[in-house]
Design an enzyme around this catalytic site. Structure first.
Site, PDB file in Angstrom:
ATOM      1  N   LYS A 252      -0.795   1.543  -2.753  1.00 21.75           N
ATOM      2  CA  LYS A 252      -1.062   2.866  -3.314  1.00 21.75           C
ATOM      3  C   LYS A 252       0.192   3.729  -3.307  1.00 21.75           C
ATOM      4  O   LYS A 252       0.261   4.727  -3.978  1.00 21.75           O
ATOM      5  CB  LYS A 252      -2.213   3.522  -2.548  1.00 21.75           C
ATOM      6  CG  LYS A 252      -3.539   2.849  -2.911  1.00 21.75           C
ATOM      7  CD  LYS A 252      -4.700   3.396  -2.162  1.00 21.75           C
ATOM      8  CE  LYS A 252      -5.968   2.630  -2.567  1.00 21.75           C
ATOM      9  NZ  LYS A 252      -6.859   2.360  -1.477  1.00 21.75           N
TER      10      LYS A 252
HETATM   11  N1  GLU Z   1     -12.310  -1.224   0.394  1.00 19.54           N
HETATM   12  C1  GLU Z   1     -11.566  -2.413   0.547  1.00 19.54           C
HETATM   13  C2  GLU Z   1     -10.194  -2.177  -0.044  1.00 19.54           C
HETATM   14  O1  GLU Z   1     -10.051  -1.380  -0.944  1.00 19.54           O
HETATM   15  C3  GLU Z   1     -12.283  -3.522  -0.180  1.00 19.54           C
HETATM   16  C4  GLU Z   1     -12.037  -4.845   0.313  1.00 19.54           C
HETATM   17  C5  GLU Z   1     -13.054  -5.841  -0.206  1.00 19.54           C
HETATM   18  O2  GLU Z   1     -13.171  -5.993  -1.437  1.00 19.54           O
HETATM   19  O3  GLU Z   1     -13.728  -6.417   0.603  1.00 19.54           O
HETATM   20  O4  GLU Z   1      -9.245  -2.732   0.393  1.00 19.54           O
END
Ligand code: GLU
Length: 278
Positions: A252
């Site tokens: 990010k």
């Molecule tokens: N919220 C997690 C991330 O953005 C998702 C990971 C997953 O897809 O299990 O890294």
């Protein structure tokens, strides 16, 4: 048993979505469409210190702009509401209790950076160090009242976890070599990413998880959790990661590659798709 294909995209609102997310989610959508399936959008905002409401709005907007369409999510509802993890704490707590009762966890008073990081998915290079076993035999009754402790999952020593990845084929991971006892619940009342994602994928009846290859090792951890919680796991399909010109995984912090910035620079979703799937 209902076997209709269900998949999910599960971003964390801790920054703007970039081309790497877009690529993985596009693959998820294509696989879902080819199966006439349902795509779920889950807002993984469990990391209350880093998640921001403006990023939730931005990710919904930017991913829609890119061409993603989901049938269930925080903005459109669905049979498995709520679709934001911050509103699903009772489910995680229930799973925690089940794991404690079954003896799968131990209380841990070690203070380490990985406790703070445990609410985030461990992407490449961010994995927690192997736990040295310090609190393995610690009993809850031995912890002085008022002292903070976390719950850790005791991984079965030297057990190989095997699964067949839809993209990379057969995978093998060895418990206590590739990963150690991992955090399930933080002393400040938050579940770890590993617990929340497993509970949600099961509760939302996801049949295939599509996500980045840097989470392969987390899949091994999650398979242990499915087993310990008596849940049947979905299939897994991990996607190759998109890298920048220096070969680094996009993060990010690469603001120039955020969908938002690219859109402002006049790029169209069609151009970006051609670029990332060239
Ligand atoms: N919220 C997690 C991330 O953005 C998702 C990971 C997953 O897809 O299990 O890294």
């Amino acid at each position: 048993m209902n076997t209709a294909y269900r998949s999910r995209i599960a971003p964390s609102p801790t920054g703007y979505m970039h081309l790497g997310h877009a690529r993985t989610f596009w693959i998820a959508q294509q696989r879902c469409r080819s199966q006439n399936g349902t795509l779920v959008f889950r807002n993984e905002d469990i990391d209350t210190a880093r998640a921001r409401p403006e990023y939730v709005t931005a990710m919904l907007e930017d991913l829609r702009w890119f061409g993603l369409e989901w049938q269930e999510g925080p903005d459109c509802g669905g049979p498995h509401q709520p679709y934001s993890q911050s509103q699903r704490l009772p489910l995680y707590k229930q799973a925690l209790d089940q794991l404690i009762i079954s003896g799968a966890l131990f209380p841990c008073i070690c203070t380490r950076q990985d406790v703070l990081r445990s609410t985030n998915a461990p992407h490449a290079g961010e994995d927690e160090p192997l736990y040295p076993g310090t609190c393995h035999n610690l009993k809850l009754a031995e912890i002085p009242s008022g002292k903070h402790f976390n719950w850790r999952f005791k991984v079965p020593n030297a057990q190989t976890i095997t699964f067949n990845d839809g993209n990379f084929g057969e995978q093998h991971y060895l418990a206590n070599r590739d990963f150690g006892d991992f955090i399930i619940w933080r002393h400040d009342g938050l579940p770890s990413y590993q617990l929340a994602v497993t509970v949600d994928d099961a509760a939302m009846q996801i049949t295939e998880v599509v996500r980045g290859a840097d989470l392969l090792k987390s899949t091994a951890r999650q398979l242990l959790l499915y087993q310990a919680l008596n849940l049947s796991p979905p299939r897994f399909y991990h996607c190759e990661l998109l890298r920048d010109e220096q070969g680094r995984r996009l993060a990010k912090r690469h603001d120039s590659l955020s969908l938002r910035q690219l859109r402002q620079n006049g790029k169209t979703p069609e151009e970006l798709r051609a670029q990332i799937f060239n």
